[in-house]
Design a protein around this motif. Sequence first.
Motif, PDB file in Angstrom:
ATOM      1  N   GLN A 191      52.103  49.560   5.826  1.00 57.29           N
ATOM      2  CA  GLN A 191      52.534  49.389   4.255  1.00 57.29           C
ATOM      3  C   GLN A 191      52.022  47.842   3.960  1.00 57.29           C
ATOM      4  O   GLN A 191      52.395  46.859   4.770  1.00 57.29           O
ATOM      5  CB  GLN A 191      54.089  49.379   4.008  1.00 57.29           C
ATOM      6  N   ASP A 197      54.393  46.840  -1.805  1.00 53.25           N
ATOM      7  CA  ASP A 197      55.499  47.952  -2.255  1.00 53.25           C
ATOM      8  C   ASP A 197      54.835  49.312  -2.396  1.00 53.25           C
ATOM      9  O   ASP A 197      55.406  50.157  -2.388  1.00 53.25           O
ATOM     10  CB  ASP A 197      56.296  47.280  -3.712  1.00 53.25           C
ATOM     11  N   ASN A 198      53.922  49.222  -3.299  1.00 50.13           N
ATOM     12  CA  ASN A 198      52.997  50.491  -3.361  1.00 50.13           C
ATOM     13  C   ASN A 198      51.585  50.565  -2.814  1.00 50.13           C
ATOM     14  O   ASN A 198      50.796  51.436  -3.659  1.00 50.13           O
ATOM     15  CB  ASN A 198      53.072  50.760  -5.012  1.00 50.13           C
ATOM     16  N   SER A 199      51.489  50.186  -1.892  1.00 51.19           N
ATOM     17  CA  SER A 199      50.173  50.052  -1.220  1.00 51.19           C
ATOM     18  C   SER A 199      50.330  50.227   0.256  1.00 51.19           C
ATOM     19  O   SER A 199      50.868  49.730   1.329  1.00 51.19           O
ATOM     20  CB  SER A 199      49.605  48.734  -1.295  1.00 51.19           C
ATOM     21  N   TRP A 200      49.722  51.507   0.771  1.00 51.03           N
ATOM     22  CA  TRP A 200      49.800  52.072   2.263  1.00 51.03           C
ATOM     23  C   TRP A 200      48.373  52.387   2.502  1.00 51.03           C
ATOM     24  O   TRP A 200      47.525  52.815   2.163  1.00 51.03           O
ATOM     25  CB  TRP A 200      50.679  53.658   2.184  1.00 51.03           C
ATOM     26  N   HIS A 239      49.040  54.789  -2.856  1.00 50.57           N
ATOM     27  CA  HIS A 239      50.182  54.287  -3.525  1.00 50.57           C
ATOM     28  C   HIS A 239      51.584  54.647  -3.105  1.00 50.57           C
ATOM     29  O   HIS A 239      52.581  54.068  -3.439  1.00 50.57           O
ATOM     30  CB  HIS A 239      50.229  54.548  -4.931  1.00 50.57           C
ATOM     31  N   SER A 240      51.600  55.789  -1.858  1.00 49.67           N
ATOM     32  CA  SER A 240      52.820  55.992  -1.441  1.00 49.67           C
ATOM     33  C   SER A 240      52.594  56.456  -0.038  1.00 49.67           C
ATOM     34  O   SER A 240      51.381  56.919   0.471  1.00 49.67           O
ATOM     35  CB  SER A 240      53.377  57.173  -2.211  1.00 49.67           C
TER      36      SER A 240
END
Length: 75
Positions: A21, A24-27, A51-52
Amino acid sequence: MTSTNPFRPAALIHFALKVRQIADNSWWVYRHEIGRNGTLSITSRVVFFSHSREDADLWIDRQREEATIYMLSEN
């Protein structure tokens, strides 16, 4: 690594994947090459980002259908 079962062809492990990760919204999914002597390369490359975590896991599952995938732990 190779299989010692004479009825199964040898399965070579070429790479392993690790999910990280970044925000927050970046994997990001990293690919680590495995050398002939079985050690991981010190360099890696990003092969997928989402994003998840669920999207990253789904991508990895699709890759598993095509090849043998090994996951690295966070350690």
